[in-house]
Scaffold this motif. Structure first.
Motif, PDB file in Angstrom:
ATOM      1  N   GLN A  93      23.001  20.806  -7.235  1.00  0.00           N
ATOM      2  CA  GLN A  93      21.829  21.591  -7.983  1.00  0.00           C
ATOM      3  C   GLN A  93      21.024  21.308  -6.136  1.00  0.00           C
ATOM      4  N   LEU A  94      20.554  20.513  -6.381  1.00  0.00           N
ATOM      5  CA  LEU A  94      18.730  20.407  -5.673  1.00  0.00           C
ATOM      6  C   LEU A  94      19.693  20.865  -3.565  1.00  0.00           C
ATOM      7  N   THR A  95      20.510  19.572  -3.663  1.00  0.00           N
ATOM      8  CA  THR A  95      21.401  20.024  -2.594  1.00  0.00           C
ATOM      9  C   THR A  95      21.618  21.685  -2.359  1.00  0.00           C
ATOM     10  N   ARG A  96      22.408  21.812  -2.818  1.00  0.00           N
ATOM     11  CA  ARG A  96      22.944  23.373  -2.761  1.00  0.00           C
ATOM     12  C   ARG A  96      21.688  24.760  -2.449  1.00  0.00           C
ATOM     13  N   ARG A  97      20.334  24.616  -3.151  1.00  0.00           N
ATOM     14  CA  ARG A  97      19.826  25.328  -3.550  1.00  0.00           C
ATOM     15  C   ARG A  97      18.039  24.803  -1.547  1.00  0.00           C
ATOM     16  N   PHE A  98      18.376  23.897  -1.854  1.00  0.00           N
ATOM     17  CA  PHE A  98      17.419  23.204  -0.860  1.00  0.00           C
ATOM     18  C   PHE A  98      17.871  22.078   0.871  1.00  0.00           C
ATOM     19  N   GLY A  99      19.486  21.861   0.243  1.00  0.00           N
ATOM     20  CA  GLY A  99      19.851  21.260   1.530  1.00  0.00           C
ATOM     21  C   GLY A  99      20.116  19.701   1.539  1.00  0.00           C
ATOM     22  N   GLU A 100      20.331  18.910   2.846  1.00  0.00           N
ATOM     23  CA  GLU A 100      19.836  17.971   2.911  1.00  0.00           C
ATOM     24  C   GLU A 100      18.789  16.681   1.788  1.00  0.00           C
ATOM     25  N   ILE A 101      18.782  16.207   1.221  1.00  0.00           N
ATOM     26  CA  ILE A 101      17.543  15.908   0.452  1.00  0.00           C
ATOM     27  C   ILE A 101      17.631  14.729   1.201  1.00  0.00           C
ATOM     28  N   ASP A 102      16.070  14.076   1.590  1.00  0.00           N
ATOM     29  CA  ASP A 102      15.238  13.276   2.147  1.00  0.00           C
ATOM     30  C   ASP A 102      15.740  11.835   0.864  1.00  0.00           C
ATOM     31  N   SER A 103      15.888  10.448   1.826  1.00  0.00           N
ATOM     32  CA  SER A 103      16.820   9.334   1.259  1.00  0.00           C
ATOM     33  C   SER A 103      15.270   9.063   0.233  1.00  0.00           C
ATOM     34  N   SER A 104      14.644   8.722   0.621  1.00  0.00           N
ATOM     35  CA  SER A 104      13.691   8.472  -0.272  1.00  0.00           C
ATOM     36  C   SER A 104      13.132   8.919  -1.740  1.00  0.00           C
ATOM     37  N   ILE A 105      13.539  10.396  -1.586  1.00  0.00           N
ATOM     38  CA  ILE A 105      13.603  11.279  -2.681  1.00  0.00           C
ATOM     39  C   ILE A 105      14.433  10.320  -4.073  1.00  0.00           C
ATOM     40  N   ILE A 106      15.364  10.589  -3.096  1.00  0.00           N
ATOM     41  CA  ILE A 106      16.920   9.466  -3.733  1.00  0.00           C
ATOM     42  C   ILE A 106      16.606   9.156  -4.848  1.00  0.00           C
ATOM     43  N   GLU A 107      16.426   7.886  -3.635  1.00  0.00           N
ATOM     44  CA  GLU A 107      16.089   6.677  -4.257  1.00  0.00           C
ATOM     45  C   GLU A 107      15.113   6.582  -5.592  1.00  0.00           C
ATOM     46  N   ARG A 108      14.029   7.870  -5.682  1.00  0.00           N
ATOM     47  CA  ARG A 108      13.305   8.022  -7.149  1.00  0.00           C
ATOM     48  C   ARG A 108      13.853   8.792  -7.596  1.00  0.00           C
ATOM     49  N   LEU A 109      15.250   9.616  -7.312  1.00  0.00           N
ATOM     50  CA  LEU A 109      15.243   9.839  -8.859  1.00  0.00           C
ATOM     51  C   LEU A 109      16.832   8.944  -8.919  1.00  0.00           C
ATOM     52  N   ARG A 110      17.651   8.164  -8.703  1.00  0.00           N
ATOM     53  CA  ARG A 110      18.011   7.721  -9.150  1.00  0.00           C
ATOM     54  C   ARG A 110      17.941   6.112 -10.026  1.00  0.00           C
ATOM     55  N   VAL A 111      16.572   6.487 -10.261  1.00  0.00           N
ATOM     56  CA  VAL A 111      16.138   5.308 -11.285  1.00  0.00           C
ATOM     57  C   VAL A 111      15.702   5.801 -12.196  1.00  0.00           C
ATOM     58  N   LEU A 112      15.874   6.904 -12.893  1.00  0.00           N
ATOM     59  CA  LEU A 112      15.327   8.171 -13.844  1.00  0.00           C
ATOM     60  C   LEU A 112      16.202   7.924 -14.682  1.00  0.00           C
ATOM     61  N   SER A 113      15.776   8.495 -16.074  1.00  0.00           N
ATOM     62  CA  SER A 113      16.902   8.299 -17.247  1.00  0.00           C
ATOM     63  C   SER A 113      17.272   8.987 -16.931  1.00  0.00           C
ATOM     64  N   THR A 114      18.557   9.340 -18.100  1.00  0.00           N
ATOM     65  CA  THR A 114      19.452  10.920 -18.060  1.00  0.00           C
ATOM     66  C   THR A 114      17.978  11.491 -18.733  1.00  0.00           C
ATOM     67  N   GLU A 115      17.551  11.357 -19.550  1.00  0.00           N
ATOM     68  CA  GLU A 115      16.378  12.178 -20.639  1.00  0.00           C
ATOM     69  C   GLU A 115      15.161  13.176 -19.153  1.00  0.00           C
ATOM     70  N   GLN A 116      14.922  12.267 -18.402  1.00  0.00           N
ATOM     71  CA  GLN A 116      13.692  13.064 -17.222  1.00  0.00           C
ATOM     72  C   GLN A 116      14.795  13.507 -16.516  1.00  0.00           C
ATOM     73  N   LEU A 117      15.693  13.173 -15.708  1.00  0.00           N
ATOM     74  CA  LEU A 117      17.240  13.871 -14.870  1.00  0.00           C
ATOM     75  C   LEU A 117      17.241  15.456 -15.194  1.00  0.00           C
ATOM     76  N   GLU A 118      17.097  15.277 -16.523  1.00  0.00           N
ATOM     77  CA  GLU A 118      18.370  16.617 -17.422  1.00  0.00           C
ATOM     78  C   GLU A 118      16.760  17.051 -17.513  1.00  0.00           C
ATOM     79  N   VAL A 119      15.104  17.040 -18.135  1.00  0.00           N
ATOM     80  CA  VAL A 119      13.939  17.591 -17.480  1.00  0.00           C
ATOM     81  C   VAL A 119      14.676  17.917 -15.706  1.00  0.00           C
TER      82      VAL A 119
END
Length: 91
Positions: free
Chosen positions: A41-67
């Motif tokens: 979703q994010l890549t389609r909307r905003f293009g390439e996502i910074d790796s520091s943001i990706i790493e922050r997302l990677r550790v989130l729970s399923t529920e946090q990601l869904e929100v």
């Protein structure tokens, strides 16, 4: 004899599904799928996502990601995501 084997098979499947290891594997699979979906979703909307943001997302729970996936509909810029990540990390 066949009935006894069937009962043993069913009881071992139930025991496996109730095991902590099985539940952990299942939860990790759900988290990975939520992460992949959000990234698409994010890549389609905003293009390439910074790796520091990706790493922050990677550790989130399923529920946090869904929100975040739901909230991302209203994002006008990637900075909106960063603000929400900072809010989640402070909670």
């Amino acid at each position: 004899m066949a009935t006894a084997n069937l009962i043993l098979q069913l009881s071992s499947e139930n025991a496996m599904q109730e095991s902590v290891i099985y539940q952990d594997i299942l939860q990790k699979g759900k988290q990975q799928e939520a992460f992949r979906f959000l990234m698409r979703q994010l890549t389609r909307r905003f293009g390439e996502i910074d790796s520091s943001i990706i790493e922050r997302l990677r550790v989130l729970s399923t529920e946090q990601l869904e929100v975040l996936g739901e909230e991302s509909i209203d994002f006008s810029a990637i900075s909106d995501l960063v603000v929400l990540l900072e809010q989640q990390e402070s909670n």
